[in-house]
Design an enzyme around this catalytic site. Structure first.
Site, PDB file in Angstrom:
ATOM      1  N   HIS A 170      22.049  33.782  49.793  1.00 44.83           N
ATOM      2  CA  HIS A 170      22.838  33.845  48.557  1.00 44.83           C
ATOM      3  C   HIS A 170      23.983  32.832  48.596  1.00 44.83           C
ATOM      4  O   HIS A 170      24.360  32.273  47.558  1.00 44.83           O
ATOM      5  CB  HIS A 170      23.382  35.261  48.367  1.00 44.83           C
ATOM      6  CG  HIS A 170      22.335  36.218  47.896  1.00 44.83           C
ATOM      7  ND1 HIS A 170      22.440  37.575  48.033  1.00 44.83           N
ATOM      8  CD2 HIS A 170      21.143  36.001  47.278  1.00 44.83           C
ATOM      9  CE1 HIS A 170      21.369  38.155  47.519  1.00 44.83           C
ATOM     10  NE2 HIS A 170      20.577  37.214  47.059  1.00 44.83           N
ATOM     11  N   GLU A 213       3.841  22.693  19.891  1.00 48.18           N
ATOM     12  CA  GLU A 213       3.832  23.470  21.147  1.00 48.18           C
ATOM     13  C   GLU A 213       2.427  23.718  21.671  1.00 48.18           C
ATOM     14  O   GLU A 213       2.268  24.115  22.825  1.00 48.18           O
ATOM     15  CB  GLU A 213       4.507  24.829  20.927  1.00 48.18           C
ATOM     16  CG  GLU A 213       5.952  24.757  20.490  1.00 48.18           C
ATOM     17  CD  GLU A 213       6.513  26.132  20.215  1.00 48.18           C
ATOM     18  OE1 GLU A 213       7.086  26.724  21.130  1.00 48.18           O
ATOM     19  OE2 GLU A 213       6.375  26.608  19.069  1.00 48.18           O
ATOM     20  N   ASP A 262       6.084  24.952  26.374  1.00 46.96           N
ATOM     21  CA  ASP A 262       4.834  25.611  25.990  1.00 46.96           C
ATOM     22  C   ASP A 262       3.679  24.621  25.919  1.00 46.96           C
ATOM     23  O   ASP A 262       2.550  24.935  26.312  1.00 46.96           O
ATOM     24  CB  ASP A 262       4.999  26.316  24.643  1.00 46.96           C
ATOM     25  CG  ASP A 262       5.498  27.750  24.801  1.00 46.96           C
ATOM     26  OD1 ASP A 262       5.098  28.397  25.783  1.00 46.96           O
ATOM     27  OD2 ASP A 262       6.275  28.208  23.956  1.00 46.96           O
ATOM     28  N   CYS A 306      12.539  19.070  22.189  1.00 42.86           N
ATOM     29  CA  CYS A 306      13.531  20.106  22.490  1.00 42.86           C
ATOM     30  C   CYS A 306      13.172  20.902  23.733  1.00 42.86           C
ATOM     31  O   CYS A 306      13.847  21.869  24.079  1.00 42.86           O
ATOM     32  CB  CYS A 306      13.708  21.043  21.297  1.00 42.86           C
ATOM     33  SG  CYS A 306      12.191  21.885  20.788  1.00 42.86           S
TER      34      CYS A 306
END
Length: 838
Positions: A460, A697, A721, A768
């Site tokens: 972490h 897409e 996508d 985008c």
């Protein structure tokens, strides 16, 4: 309800709602199985009921959880919501006391559904079997349940171990290569155990001459199986073949969200040949810095002769725990404010650990025996760390560092010690092993870098260091702690080197590199509000992807030329009812207002499939990403889109608002929406029409770009996508995610086809998706004909600077050559050759 056999038990649903496996719970501690096997429910009611008859053996101080001991000895933790410990009891009413006998179905605690739901991370509630060494849990259903319906079957491990039918049943064997990143560590081992427990057959995993039962988490991790290792699986019992196939599938399917997948590839280890004046380690966060070395030392406890007053010591520990919870709450609030999800997840897990009965019960038991609170707490943590270290898992060993962090914080509170390190700004900190809270404090004090004798690149601390941009090295060895305080060193995390005696020339070189990097970033930011034009004067719009008016304001401050994608889902998710027209209009107007006089592209709602709304029940789909989502949902539920379009058409000024339609696959879908917008404009008395664009897409949209561009005002390519649909790879699949690269030649061909089709009708094309934020891809996209790049707000200055370095004609010539290459890796290599990053 209790079965006739006292060792077996059927638990009824304590809440009403959809049932989830633990692996789907958005909390690392529960999902990993670290607290035990069980089940989760996303509740629809406000009262938690007893899943069986038994005795209440523990009630959390904050009233959000309790533990029952059933009559057969099974101990069941009932935990309402995630991170609800942070509410400190606010909104909870416990209806029973510790030691009380309860009947099956009896109400145990009530909570304020609205108050708790708004303040906690999630209402998903857990039913966990905490003494899994004696019993195992087998889900009865994974569908939506009502209170009192059968949920889990609890079976004694003693029964299953002597089951004659199992040992004498048919046998099935197979082999498989491990797909889990990092091998069979805690999370995948928990998945394998959970899978095995769903069958009656006994299952064994075999590797390198050793074997372990698939139901034993420690046994599985003890085999030390690495990624891509080949293992054998054997199952015996009445359902052996089904168990084998399920286990082979679980072993061959990598889990998503392994934090270590984000760790940089190490270029050095402490096994490298010795080099005079250099310590070799592992890169946990990249960077090159120089500065004075500053060593941190651990807290030393005063001696404890025993015989302490238990009441006083319990009060002291309670106060210290309360103080640390408060401190962590403050850290969480800051992380949420700055949308730092890694930091938020880490410290939320710390809060959960502070409620762990294993820690608290052991500490309070030691106090009862006369130990001081400091020593009781320290020993309790040490015992749990030892358990993790003895698993043989490097990843679990690194998670022990989180426990040491809590040990240190609580001890400081008990001893009355404030943060006592006075670290000079620009120092390079050396320590045995730093904790997450150490890192946050050091980052705030302006240190230049971090190095540790131990630790790992998947810890972490490493995750936080990367998020803070702090160069960090781990596993440098104990000799790190022998170095003199204040000596000048160079931390070359990229090269895995700590240079202990750099020359004046080397220090000057490193310092100049730091100055150059800072100046470049500063220069980019000063130019961020200016237009981005290529060397031959071609203007490229650099706009921002945002999900709220707050993010839009950040984008405007960072120099965005507009909003290239407003994700309107932020208005619809995590609520019980849909936003009405007025709420939507106000939200969209706020984004327009935040962007001054710049245009805003607003995408209509893109939910459905794998993105469900509580108030919009949709059928469960076998392939959600291929199902009812985007514009398809609007066709199925036109009233939702109508309401959204009405809200959008009433923003002012309307000419700055552009509407973007997601998941379009054919021209008729676009024509239908255009017609509906015209009808609504007439109804609302609006003469002006907003521009309407189509998201590219799916491959079908790219292949029909010319036809779509005839009726659309612009096209915007969603490369995320488009990549997964073109490559037939789920971008959320941990084993495939690295291969879902939008610079694949097939993707570039679709982008080129989209731009060519749009050009026929003189329409512009934007990107985008994530590819727009990759500076390596900027010249490629410009060369293929893209004129708008929508990126994350913090990257506006960097991408604009990248555009200004390029010449469009050269980009065009070289980009079309890239379409002929064989792979994404080849494209990336060529991009580095043609347009190297500074």
């Amino acid at each position: 309800m209790q079965n006739n056999n006292n060792k077996e038990l059927t638990l009824s649903a304590p809440l009403s709602g959809p049932v989830l496996t633990l692996g789907k719970v958005p909390d690392a501690v529960f999902a990993s199985g670290a607290m035990g096997d069980g089940i989760a429910i996303d509740p629809l009611n406000d009262t938690l009921h007893a899943p069986c008859a038994g005795v209440v053996i523990h009630v959390a101080r904050t009233g959000h959880a309790l533990t029952l001991r059933a009559d057969n000895g099974a101990e069941i933790l009932l935990h309402l919501g995630l991170d609800t410990v942070e509410l400190q009891g606010d909104g909870f009413t416990v209806l029973v006391k510790e030691g009380a006998r309860v009947s099956n179905g009896q109400p145990l605690l009530r909570y304020d559904l609205d108050k708790v739901g708004q303040q906690c991370k999630s209402l998903i509630s857990l039913l966990i079997l905490t003494n899994g060494e004696r019993f195992q849990a087998r889900p009865i259903t994974l569908k939506t349940v009502k209170v009192g319906e059968p949920l889990l079957h609890i079976v004694s491990r003693e029964n299953t171990s002597v089951n004659a039918d199992v040992s004498d049943g048919p046998e099935a064997k197979g082999q498989v290569r491990i797909a889990h990143r990092g091998g069979l560590h805690a999370r995948p081992a928990a998945l394998i155990r959970q899978t095995a427990q769903g069958f009656s057959s006994q299952s064994q995993l075999h590797f390198a001459g050793k074997s372990a039962p698939c139901t034993s988490l420690i046994g599985l991790m003890g085999l030390a199986i690495g990624e891509q290792d080949e293992v054998q699986v054997s199952c015996q019992g009445p359902d052996a073949e089904a168990a084998l196939q399920a286990l082979l599938s679980a072993l061959a399917t990598a889990l998503p969200d392994d934090h270590h997948a984000d760790a940089p590839v190490s270029v050095a280890t402490n096994k490298r040949p010795a080099e005079a004046g250099v310590l070799h380690g592992v890169c946990a966060a990249p960077g090159l810095v120089g500065g004075p070395l500053f060593r941190l030392h651990a807290i030393k406890l005063p001696s404890d002769a025993g015989g302490n007053d238990p009441v006083q010591q319990k009060q002291a520990l309670d106060l210290a725990l309360k103080q640390v919870r408060s401190d962590i709450d403050a850290t969480l609030n800051q992380a949420q404010k700055h949308r730092n999800t890694d930091e938020e997840a880490i410290f939320a897990a710390h809060l959960a650990l502070l409620e762990d009965p294993a820690l608290l019960d052991a500490a309070f038991q030691s106090i009862e025996q006369g130990s001081a609170a400091t020593h009781a707490w320290s020993q309790s943590i040490d015992v749990q760390c030892e358990v993790l270290l003895n698993t043989g898992s490097a990843l679990l060993a690194e998670r022990a560092n989180d426990l040491r962090d809590l040990k240190q914080r609580v001890l400081r509170a008990l001893l009355g010690e404030a943060w006592h390190y006075q670290v000079p700004a620009g120092a390079i900190v050396a320590a045995h092993e730093l904790t997450p809270s150490d890192l946050l404090q050091l980052s705030a004090q302006g240190v230049a870098g971090l190095c540790m004798a131990e630790g790992g690149a998947t810890s972490h601390v490493a995750i936080l260091a990367r998020g803070k941009g702090l160069p960090c090295m781990v596993a440098l060895g104990s000799s790190l702690l022998d170095q003199a305080q204040g000596q000048s060193v160079v931390l070359d995390a990229d090269g895995g080197r700590l240079e202990l005696a750099p020359s004046a020339e080397r220090l000057a070189e490193v310092q100049q590199a730091q100055i150059d990097r800072q100046q470049r970033r500063a220069a980019q930011q000063t130019q961020a509000h200016l237009p981005a034009e290529t060397r031959n004067g071609v203007h490229i719009e650099v706009v921002a992807n945002v999900a709220s008016s707050h993010e839009a304001a950040d984008a405007f401050a960072n120099g965005a030329d507009g909003v290239g994608l407003l994700r309107t889902e932020f208005l619809f998710v995590d609520r019980q009812t849909a936003p009405d027209e007025n709420e939507q209009r106000a939200a969209y107007q706020a984004v327009l207002d935040a962007m001054g006089d710049k245009s805003v592209i607003i995408r209509t709602i893109d939910v459905g499939g794998d993105k469900q709304l509580d108030y919009l029940p949709l059928p469960v789909e076998a392939n959600p990403v291929l199902g009812l989502r985007g514009i398809r949902l609007a066709q199925a539920r036109p009233e939702i889109l109508d309401q959204q379009l009405r809200a959008l058409l009433q923003v002012s000024p309307l000419q700055r608002c552009r509407i973007l339609l997601p998941m379009v696959t054919e021209v008729d879908e676009l024509l239908h929406i255009r017609q509906r917008v015209d009808q609504l404009c007439v109804e609302l008395g609006i003469s002006q029409r907003p521009e309407i664009g189509v998201m590219i897409e799916v491959p079908a949209a790219a292949l029909q770009a010319e036809q779509l561009a005839e009726h659309a005002d612009f096209l915007s390519i969603g490369t995320n996508d488009l990549s997964q649909y073109t490559l037939a790879m789920d971008r959320d699949h941990a084993g495939l995610a690295a291969r879902v690269d939008a610079l694949h030649p097939a993707l570039l061909r679709l982008i080129a086809m989209t731009c060519a089709g749009a050009a026929v009708h003189k329409r512009w094309v934007g990107v985008c998706g994530a590819l727009a934020s990759d500076p390596l891809a900027t010249p490629v996209l410009i060369g293929l004909g893209v004129s708008e790049l929508s990126v994350s707000p913090v990257q506006i200055g960097e991408i604009k600077d990248r555009v200004r370095q390029l010449h469009q004609a050269e980009c065009q010539r070289l980009s079309h050559d890239l379409l002929k290459l064989s792979s994404a890796a080849a494209v990336r290599h060529a991009c580095h050759q043609h347009w190297p990053l500074r």
